[in-house]
Design a protein around this motif. Structure first.
Motif, short mmCIF file in Angstrom:
data_model
loop_
_atom_site.label_atom_id
_atom_site.label_comp_id
_atom_site.label_asym_id
_atom_site.label_seq_id
_atom_site.Cartn_x
_atom_site.Cartn_y
_atom_site.Cartn_z
N PRO A 163 0.80 -1.23 0.00
CA PRO A 163 0.00 0.00 0.00
C PRO A 163 0.83 1.28 0.00
O PRO A 163 0.90 2.02 0.98
N GLY A 211 0.71 8.78 -4.61
CA GLY A 211 0.03 9.64 -3.63
C GLY A 211 0.84 9.83 -2.37
O GLY A 211 0.59 10.75 -1.60
N ASP A 212 1.81 8.95 -2.16
CA ASP A 212 2.71 9.07 -1.01
C ASP A 212 4.05 9.68 -1.38
O ASP A 212 4.88 9.95 -0.51
N ASP A 267 -2.08 4.58 -4.84
CA ASP A 267 -2.06 4.07 -3.47
C ASP A 267 -1.44 2.69 -3.33
O ASP A 267 -1.42 2.16 -2.22
N GLN A 268 -0.96 2.09 -4.42
CA GLN A 268 -0.42 0.74 -4.27
C GLN A 268 0.53 0.37 -5.40
O GLN A 268 0.50 0.98 -6.48
N ARG A 308 1.38 11.91 4.08
CA ARG A 308 0.60 10.68 4.27
C ARG A 308 1.44 9.58 4.89
O ARG A 308 0.91 8.61 5.43
#
Length: 236
Positions: free
Chosen positions: A143, A147-148, A176-177, A227
């Motif tokens: 995950p 986005g991170d 996200d993954q 995040r």
């Protein structure tokens, strides 16, 4: 202050009773490069500006110029102080940087396996169906994504560490993954995944991620966003 205005500028400051010059510095634009021609030119101009203090019989202020690149490549630019930034975090400015100072990365970026699956031949993975295997493989979902701050541009190149072994990230990196190809090795939900850092003697450095992403190590580190939880460890 431009180097060609240095003499007038410094003379004016020295003649002003309300000004006391504590320090003078410059910042190198190309000290990370293998070719130091421009950096040496900057250093020459800086030294010429410094000579103005001597010509006026004024005390020499504290001098500093060397960023991380100059610390590694240009010892004559170290003066009274240095300004190592990236190297304080154990990262070299680029993959081409000469490793004249041994540094150890201070940061490890980790995640965990959240899903294990078997992928049959000819079944594509991820957006755009950019990757598929011609034989049956085991894969895990982790995950983390762009986005991170895990760059999408590393798709098709990135690797991670699981159980101390490198495995390729396959398919497009999504928001996200990521999906990691284990071939026929095993991993379990909750197993640690190192995205950046060391595991069992294997290391993934920021310089390597930067090469995969087509950027510089600075952007790899500053792109890890809020995040991602931070855990600070005191090793004293």
């Amino acid at each position: 202050m431009h180097y060609y205005n240095a003499e007038t500028f410094i003379e004016t400051a020295l003649n002003c009773r309300t000004i006391h010059i504590n320090g003078v510095f410059t910042h190198f634009a190309n000290a990370d490069d293998q070719d130091l021609t421009h950096t040496r030119l900057q250093l020459e101009r800086f030294n010429k500006a410094l000579s103005v203090f001597e010509s006026f019989g004024a005390p020499m202020p504290t001098r500093h110029a060397a960023n991380s690149g100059a610390v590694l490549h240009l010892p004559e630019a170290q003066f009274d102080m240095i300004r190592p930034g990236l190297t304080l975090y154990g990262v070299y400015p680029s993959g081409e940087a000469r490793k004249t100072v041994d540094v150890k990365p201070a940061l490890t970026w980790k995640s965990r396996v959240v899903y294990f699956k078997v992928i049959k031949p000819g079944h594509p993975v991820g957006y755009g169906s950019a990757w598929q295997s011609d034989h049956m493989v085991r894969a895990v979902t982790v995950p983390v994504g762009y986005g991170d701050g895990y760059f999408r541009s590393m798709s098709g190149q990135a690797e991670v560490l699981i159980n101390g072994k490198r495995y390729p990230v396959v398919g497009r990196i999504s928001m996200d993954q990521i999906v990691v190809n284990l071939e026929w090795d095993s991993a379990y939900n909750g197993d640690e995944v190192v995205l950046l850092g060391e595991m069992n003697g294997q290391t993934l450095r920021a310089e390597e991620l930067a090469e995969w992403a087509g950027t510089i190590p600075y952007e790899i580190l500053t792109n890890i966003n809020t995040r991602v939880p931070r855990v600070y460890i005191n090793e004293e």
